[in-house]
Design a protein around this motif. Structure first.
Motif, PDB file in Angstrom:
ATOM      1  N   VAL A 106       0.853  -1.192   0.000  1.00 27.30           N
ATOM      2  CA  VAL A 106       0.000   0.000   0.000  1.00 27.30           C
ATOM      3  C   VAL A 106       0.887   1.239   0.000  1.00 27.30           C
ATOM      4  O   VAL A 106       1.939   1.261   0.654  1.00 27.30           O
ATOM      5  N   LYS A 107       0.482   2.270  -0.743  1.00 32.55           N
ATOM      6  CA  LYS A 107       1.260   3.517  -0.767  1.00 32.55           C
ATOM      7  C   LYS A 107       1.302   4.114   0.640  1.00 32.55           C
ATOM      8  O   LYS A 107       0.273   4.145   1.336  1.00 32.55           O
ATOM      9  N   PRO A 108       2.471   4.600   1.057  1.00 28.21           N
ATOM     10  CA  PRO A 108       2.611   5.078   2.453  1.00 28.21           C
ATOM     11  C   PRO A 108       1.664   6.215   2.810  1.00 28.21           C
ATOM     12  O   PRO A 108       1.269   6.357   3.965  1.00 28.21           O
ATOM     13  N   GLU A 109       1.302   7.052   1.800  1.00 24.69           N
ATOM     14  CA  GLU A 109       0.449   8.211   2.111  1.00 24.69           C
ATOM     15  C   GLU A 109      -1.034   7.891   2.052  1.00 24.69           C
ATOM     16  O   GLU A 109      -1.864   8.748   2.387  1.00 24.69           O
ATOM     17  N   ALA A 110      -1.413   6.672   1.644  1.00 29.57           N
ATOM     18  CA  ALA A 110      -2.816   6.340   1.399  1.00 29.57           C
ATOM     19  C   ALA A 110      -3.699   6.578   2.626  1.00 29.57           C
ATOM     20  O   ALA A 110      -4.772   7.182   2.522  1.00 29.57           O
ATOM     21  N   GLY A 111      -3.248   6.110   3.794  1.00 33.96           N
ATOM     22  CA  GLY A 111      -4.042   6.261   5.020  1.00 33.96           C
ATOM     23  C   GLY A 111      -4.311   7.716   5.354  1.00 33.96           C
ATOM     24  O   GLY A 111      -5.443   8.102   5.673  1.00 33.96           O
ATOM     25  N   ARG A 112      -3.273   8.552   5.258  1.00 32.34           N
ATOM     26  CA  ARG A 112      -3.425   9.981   5.571  1.00 32.34           C
ATOM     27  C   ARG A 112      -4.367  10.671   4.595  1.00 32.34           C
ATOM     28  O   ARG A 112      -5.160  11.530   4.975  1.00 32.34           O
ATOM     29  N   VAL A 113      -4.257  10.291   3.335  1.00 34.67           N
ATOM     30  CA  VAL A 113      -5.102  10.913   2.311  1.00 34.67           C
ATOM     31  C   VAL A 113      -6.572  10.564   2.547  1.00 34.67           C
ATOM     32  O   VAL A 113      -7.446  11.444   2.496  1.00 34.67           O
ATOM     33  N   ILE A 114      -6.870   9.293   2.814  1.00 36.39           N
ATOM     34  CA  ILE A 114      -8.263   8.871   3.066  1.00 36.39           C
ATOM     35  C   ILE A 114      -8.812   9.591   4.280  1.00 36.39           C
ATOM     36  O   ILE A 114      -9.960  10.053   4.298  1.00 36.39           O
ATOM     37  N   SER A 115      -7.979   9.713   5.320  1.00 40.39           N
ATOM     38  CA  SER A 115      -8.387  10.403   6.549  1.00 40.39           C
ATOM     39  C   SER A 115      -8.657  11.885   6.272  1.00 40.39           C
ATOM     40  O   SER A 115      -9.644  12.445   6.750  1.00 40.39           O
ATOM     41  N   PHE A 116      -7.797  12.503   5.466  1.00 39.14           N
ATOM     42  CA  PHE A 116      -7.956  13.922   5.140  1.00 39.14           C
ATOM     43  C   PHE A 116      -9.222  14.148   4.314  1.00 39.14           C
ATOM     44  O   PHE A 116      -9.946  15.120   4.525  1.00 39.14           O
ATOM     45  N   MET A 142     -12.727  16.370   4.923  1.00 35.59           N
ATOM     46  CA  MET A 142     -13.297  17.309   3.938  1.00 35.59           C
ATOM     47  C   MET A 142     -14.751  16.971   3.629  1.00 35.59           C
ATOM     48  O   MET A 142     -15.383  17.625   2.794  1.00 35.59           O
ATOM     49  N   GLY A 143     -15.280  15.927   4.272  1.00 34.30           N
ATOM     50  CA  GLY A 143     -16.665  15.527   4.045  1.00 34.30           C
ATOM     51  C   GLY A 143     -16.839  14.636   2.839  1.00 34.30           C
ATOM     52  O   GLY A 143     -17.929  14.563   2.259  1.00 34.30           O
ATOM     53  N   ILE A 144     -15.769  13.950   2.445  1.00 31.10           N
ATOM     54  CA  ILE A 144     -15.810  13.086   1.256  1.00 31.10           C
ATOM     55  C   ILE A 144     -15.610  11.635   1.691  1.00 31.10           C
ATOM     56  O   ILE A 144     -14.649  11.312   2.388  1.00 31.10           O
ATOM     57  N   SER A 145     -16.542  10.759   1.277  1.00 32.05           N
ATOM     58  CA  SER A 145     -16.417   9.337   1.613  1.00 32.05           C
ATOM     59  C   SER A 145     -15.625   8.622   0.519  1.00 32.05           C
ATOM     60  O   SER A 145     -15.671   9.006  -0.646  1.00 32.05           O
ATOM     61  N   SER A 146     -14.900   7.567   0.910  1.00 35.11           N
ATOM     62  CA  SER A 146     -14.054   6.825  -0.033  1.00 35.11           C
ATOM     63  C   SER A 146     -14.536   5.389  -0.165  1.00 35.11           C
ATOM     64  O   SER A 146     -14.935   4.752   0.820  1.00 35.11           O
ATOM     65  N   ILE A 147     -14.508   4.892  -1.405  1.00 39.38           N
ATOM     66  CA  ILE A 147     -14.900   3.514  -1.708  1.00 39.38           C
ATOM     67  C   ILE A 147     -13.780   2.884  -2.525  1.00 39.38           C
ATOM     68  O   ILE A 147     -13.164   3.553  -3.353  1.00 39.38           O
ATOM     69  N   MET A 148     -13.513   1.606  -2.310  1.00 36.36           N
ATOM     70  CA  MET A 148     -12.498   0.923  -3.104  1.00 36.36           C
ATOM     71  C   MET A 148     -13.171  -0.078  -4.028  1.00 36.36           C
ATOM     72  O   MET A 148     -14.088  -0.799  -3.619  1.00 36.36           O
ATOM     73  N   VAL A 149     -12.717  -0.123  -5.292  1.00 37.91           N
ATOM     74  CA  VAL A 149     -13.239  -1.095  -6.244  1.00 37.91           C
ATOM     75  C   VAL A 149     -12.051  -1.860  -6.812  1.00 37.91           C
ATOM     76  O   VAL A 149     -11.027  -1.269  -7.145  1.00 37.91           O
ATOM     77  N   THR A 150     -12.169  -3.184  -6.879  1.00 35.14           N
ATOM     78  CA  THR A 150     -11.042  -4.010  -7.317  1.00 35.14           C
ATOM     79  C   THR A 150     -11.532  -5.266  -8.009  1.00 35.14           C
ATOM     80  O   THR A 150     -12.646  -5.738  -7.754  1.00 35.14           O
ATOM     81  N   GLY A 151     -10.712  -5.778  -8.891  1.00 33.76           N
ATOM     82  CA  GLY A 151     -11.004  -7.068  -9.526  1.00 33.76           C
ATOM     83  C   GLY A 151     -10.550  -8.217  -8.675  1.00 33.76           C
ATOM     84  O   GLY A 151     -10.817  -9.381  -8.977  1.00 33.76           O
ATOM     85  N   GLU A 208      -6.544  -1.424   5.894  1.00 36.30           N
ATOM     86  CA  GLU A 208      -5.226  -0.835   6.156  1.00 36.30           C
ATOM     87  C   GLU A 208      -5.213   0.672   5.888  1.00 36.30           C
ATOM     88  O   GLU A 208      -4.564   1.436   6.590  1.00 36.30           O
ATOM     89  N   VAL A 209      -5.959   1.118   4.847  1.00 37.91           N
ATOM     90  CA  VAL A 209      -5.942   2.545   4.504  1.00 37.91           C
ATOM     91  C   VAL A 209      -7.108   3.320   5.121  1.00 37.91           C
ATOM     92  O   VAL A 209      -7.138   4.547   5.050  1.00 37.91           O
ATOM     93  N   GLY A 210      -8.075   2.608   5.692  1.00 37.90           N
ATOM     94  CA  GLY A 210      -9.184   3.289   6.364  1.00 37.90           C
ATOM     95  C   GLY A 210     -10.436   3.441   5.534  1.00 37.90           C
ATOM     96  O   GLY A 210     -11.266   4.317   5.797  1.00 37.90           O
ATOM     97  N   ILE A 211     -10.613   2.575   4.511  1.00 39.04           N
ATOM     98  CA  ILE A 211     -11.819   2.607   3.678  1.00 39.04           C
ATOM     99  C   ILE A 211     -12.810   1.575   4.191  1.00 39.04           C
ATOM    100  O   ILE A 211     -12.436   0.437   4.484  1.00 39.04           O
TER     101      ILE A 211
END
Length: 975
Positions: free
Chosen positions: A787-797, A801-810, A822-825
């Protein structure tokens, strides 16, 4: 094998889907260049439509019958099976639009014209003052037969015109603009992307020119040659994959024979935009200084000396009847300002009224003329009457024009600064570079300094420490660190070794590099970034519609309000309704009412409204580009600030995108060597990152076991199973390499031991690649993508900002859930192919939320297109990603935050600009009309009203310029 959604075939399909509308004109409409029918002495064009709703042959007959009756249509062929109609017609008699309308009148639908069949040109427009002007240019262009689309940028002072080259050319387009009262120069047309300007020497007669032109036109890769006789300049358009500037110069030199020897050198034309910007600044400055030469004495004679007796007494000396020296002097001094300096307002008004519109020039001309000609009336009346004591106000018209010119002068300086970021990007490429020649052993044979514009593809360039990289290329020798902050915004210098890519315009820091040029001229990342930003600055934001709607009625409304103001003061004053002390000394009711009316005319400012959006978009797009965030225009900016949900792809977006095998296990009687051989044979041709990781690990294992890992067995009956894996025959054995789904599809039993291994790894966010031989699971590889080291901080930030995050994967649900945790999604959509990702986004949009998609721009292109805002991350040198609204050059997730935050700050600034522009007019006009005068005695003289109008435009531009101080909200330190 092809896990997760990313098999080779699917990647190809995704790319094909993206390119299909651009490559297959049969899906839409194609227009050919006209042929000449020698029998009938007429030009014939062919047009092809994709027609929906054709069910049988009778449908085709009805279309052919309807179109065949049109005057100018020469033949019609309709294919019911392919759903296509091919029409040959005479452009002079009928146009493509009329044919399309007739076709649709028969009850069928025809697709719109595709952009690739239409020529595009960019034009510099001169003389636009406000939104009304830009709308007038747009209207004039859209009325021209053959113009499909026209976009005019007020702040950029440019127009982008899409036109049918079979019906119209660029010269006719320029004529249409000039007929509307504006100036126009061609900046570029679609076929002028790769061209070089050469200065010729030794050309003395017409025959020399003909010889050189014919030689160049017959050269491979040359598409067009034009010659300027006055300056002895050649302009050559060419295909840079085939030839280049140095090859063209060599051709010219080789043509010459004693005594006629020719030589050619590179000619770099001055930058048109900067040259014209400086010219405009100089023009407004000179006009302002000229007006001041006359206006300052007028101001002194009218407003200073009369207040300083006895110094001003001589101005009251009567020449004839009631005509004084002061009146004559101010008249003489004011006239050049009104008619010479103020000529631009008369010309602008004439053209505006001729095209049945009105702009700022009309208001200024009306206001200054009212003051001037009333004053002339007073002068004539005083010279013919012994008792008339009227008050002239020549100073009003002179000072009004001077203040407006001062405002315009400051405004053009400020507007020039809005494109500073773009100018800095353009200046990044160095002027010269060191071209080296290598022998067969790779040793440097020669080295010479050449102009950067003379570099051709596959040239070897030497880049010394402290020098800029001239073009995009690949390092072939040497090691160094390159500072890419000016392109990507990445502050830390990047290590470069042989095989690594370098970007033109970046700075080499400490080592010497030999670089092979891969992209030159308009193909470099820097050129594409500049083109993208220029296009973004021209694109109109939806929020600008408000200003466009207001501008249509603004000037007529102001003229009516000004007339009502004059009546509202004059009539009650004459009737004695208003007390007499309202009228200042040396004035009557007519003059006071006229001053109020003129103040209303000149205080109203349509310019500020027109500049509110484009100036902010210009600064923001330039600022974003300098930080590695390319926002494609006002539409993308406006949508991005509304984002409430972001859908992230997993591989390469939340993760690094470089999978590694962390463990391998054998489950049956097969040896590790056999499992490695089978996996390598099956995966050898795949470009997928996981496939590459498995092949690399298998080869290393073979070498560690003492075997030759280079030989790869052949695979037959190879088959790709989308989202599951690959299969085929290696020798006499059937091999399957993929995930659990593939094993189930082929009824390969997955035992408890294998299930345990899979489950254990999936909970560790790892992907399991199973290898089955002859219907039995023989082994497995455990693959992880960090996982990219900054991913967790970015999702938290983003959450803050009032933005929800969703992950989509094959990938499978367990692996996806582990990465998301791990990243907080919180929400994960797993085992989804590219088309499925787009469907998930549409489901989210149906709930009324604005959705952004962050992906790699290739596999994720359907999802990027489906999303309200598509963000392509990690574009690197490939910035021209069509599917994305926002292109992030770096792979860092912090730029997702930057893009959204910059769009929010920009939209906030645009709203503030509108509040100021509208608020100024709403407050300024009543004060100018004298609403405060009865209560406070405060009134706004016309010259001061003109100064306020000029200040309002300047304040809006300066407000937009504050965006240049934008700082990233999230700074991630990369180790």
């Amino acid at each position: 094998m092809d896990l997760n959604n990313c098999n080779g075939k699917m990647e190809a399909n995704a790319v094909d889907e993206l390119k299909e509308p651009l490559l297959q004109c049969s899906d839409s409409v194609a227009i050919t260049i006209p042929d000449f029918d020698h029998k009938k002495n007429e030009k014939i064009s062919t047009i092809m439509f994709r027609v929906s709703g054709i069910e049988c042959a009778s449908c085709a007959v009805s279309i052919e019958s309807a179109l065949g009756k049109l005057n100018g249509v020469r033949s019609v062929m309709v294919s019911p099976l392919q759903g296509q109609a091919v029409i040959k017609y005479v452009p002079e008699l009928i146009n493509a639009k009329a044919i399309k309308e007739t076709l649709e009148d028969t009850g069928f639908t025809a697709d719109e014209f595709p952009e690739q069949d239409i020529a595009v040109c960019r034009l510099r427009i001169k003389g636009m003052a406000c939104t009304s002007c830009s709308e007038s240019v747009e209207r004039a262009l859209q009325m021209v037969n053959g113009v499909k689309k026209a976009v005019v940028g007020l702040a950029l002072e440019e127009a982008k015109v899409h036109f049918d080259p079979s019906l119209i050319n660029t010269n006719q387009i320029i004529e249409a603009i000039e007929d509307a009262g504006f100036g126009a120069n061609l900046i570029s047309s679609g076929n002028e992307v790769n061209k070089v300007h050469l200065k010729l020497e030794g050309v003395n007669k017409e025959g020399d020119i003909t010889t050189i032109k014919s030689s160049l036109e017959s050269a491979l890769g040359v598409t067009d040659v034009s010659f300027d006789k006055t300056e002895h300049k050649l302009t050559i358009s060419y295909d840079q994959d085939i030839t280049g500037p140095r090859s063209l110069i060599k051709i010219i030199q080789e043509i010459g024979r004693e005594p006629n020897t020719y030589s050619a050198s590179l000619y770099v034309p001055p930058r048109q935009r900067e040259t014209e910007q400086l010219h405009e600044i100089r023009r407004f400055r000179n006009q302002f200084l000229l007006s001041c030469l006359f206006t300052v004495p007028v101001f002194v004679f009218s407003m200073v000396l009369p207040m300083l007796p006895p110094y001003g007494d001589w101005l009251d000396y009567k020449i004839h009847n009631m005509l004084t020296v002061g009146m004559v002097l101010t008249w003489i001094l004011c006239t050049p300002v009104q008619f010479i300096v103020g000529q631009r307002f008369y010309v602008g008004s004439f053209h505006a009224l001729r095209r049945r519109s009105a702009n700022m020039d009309v208001l200024v001309a009306l206001g200054s003329n009212a003051a001037y000609f009333y004053s002339v009336y007073v002068v004539i009346k005083t010279s013919t009457s012994e008792t008339f004591e009227g008050q002239e106000f020549f100073e009003t018209s002179a000072m009004l024009i001077s203040f407006i010119l001062l405002g315009k002068y400051l405004e053009v300086i400020a507007k020039g600064k809005t494109s500073d970021a773009l100018a800095k990007l353009t200046d990044l490429a160095p002027d010269s570079a060191y071209l080296v020649t290598l022998d067969e052993d790779g040793n440097v044979v020669s080295e010479m300094e050449i102009n950067t514009q003379l570099i051709q593809k596959n040239d070897i360039i030497k880049i010394i420490p402290g020098a800029k990289v001239p073009v995009d290329g690949v390092v072939i020798e040497g090691q160094s660190h390159v500072n890419e902050s000016m392109i990507t915004g990445e502050a830390i210098p990047i290590a470069k070794r042989p095989g690594d890519k370098v970007i033109g315009g970046t700075m080499n820091e400490n080592g010497c590099l030999l670089v092979k040029a891969t992209h030159v001229g308009s193909e470099t990342a820097l050129s594409q970034i500049v083109q993208l930003v220029e296009a973004a600055q021209l694109a109109r934001a939806p929020v600008q519609k408000l200003a466009d709607q207001i501008s249509k009625i603004f000037v007529p409304t102001v003229v009516i309000v000004a007339f009502i103001t004059w009546l509202a003061w004059f009539i009650p004053g004459k009737l004695g309704i208003f007390p007499k002390h309202f009228v200042p000394k040396d004035m009557d009711w007519f003059e006071l009412a006229l001053q109020f009316g003129i103040s209303v005319l000149v205080v109203a400012c349509p310019c500020a409204l027109g500049l509110a959006t484009p100036t902010a978009v210009m600064v923001a797009s330039g600022k974003g580009a300098s930080q590695g965030v390319l926002i494609k225009g006002g539409n993308a900016l406006e949508k991005a600030h509304k984002i409430k949900t972001i859908v992230f792809d997993k591989t390469g977006t939340l993760t690094v995108g470089k999978p590694v095998v962390v463990s391998a296990l054998v489950f049956s009687n097969f040896t590790m060597e056999e499992v490695c051989d089978m996996a390598t044979a099956a995966e050898a041709n795949s470009e997928h990152p996981i496939a590459k990781a498995v092949v690399g690990h298998a080869k290393r294992l073979r070498q560690n076991l003492g075997s030759n890992g280079e030989h790869i067995a052949d695979i037959k009956e190879f088959e790709v199973h989308p989202g599951a894996g690959v299969g085929g025959k290696v020798g006499h054995r059937t091999v399957l390499v993929g995930n659990r789904r593939l094993m189930r599809a082929f009824n390969v039993p997955v035992g408890p031991q294998v299930e345990g291994y899979i489950s254990e790894n999936e909970h560790l966010a790892r992907t399991c690649v199973l290898v089955a031989i002859d219907g039995e699971v023989a082994g497995a590889f455990s693959v992880t993508d960090p996982v990219k080291p900054e991913a967790g901080r970015v999702i938290s930030f983003l959450r803050s900002m009032g933005i929800s995050s969703i992950m989509v994967t094959g990938d499978n649900l367990a692996t996806g859930t582990a990465v998301a945790k791990e990243v907080g999604i919180d929400r994960v959509f797993a085992e989804t192919d590219p088309a499925g990702k787009a469907d998930k986004i549409k489901e989210l949009q149906l709930k009324g939320t604005t959705v952004a998609m962050v992906g790699d721009g290739i596999n994720d292109s359907p999802a990027l297109v489906a999303a309200d805002v598509g963000m392509a991350i990690g574009a690197g040198t490939d910035v021209a990603i069509e599917a994305a609204d926002i292109v992030l050059i770096k792979s860092s997730l912090e730029d997702v935050v930057t893009a959204i935050d910059l769009s929010r700050k920009t939209m906030s600034r645009i709203r503030l600009n509108y509040v100021w522009a509208l608020g100024y007019n709403i407050l300024g006009m009543p004060i100018a009309a004298g609403i405060l005068y009865p209560f406070t005695g405060i009134r706004l003289p016309p010259w001061l009203a003109g100064a306020c109008m000029a200040a309002s435009s300047l304040s809006v531009v300066c407000s937009s310029l504050l965006l240049q101080s934008y700082k990233k909200p999230l700074q991630v330190q990369h180790g």
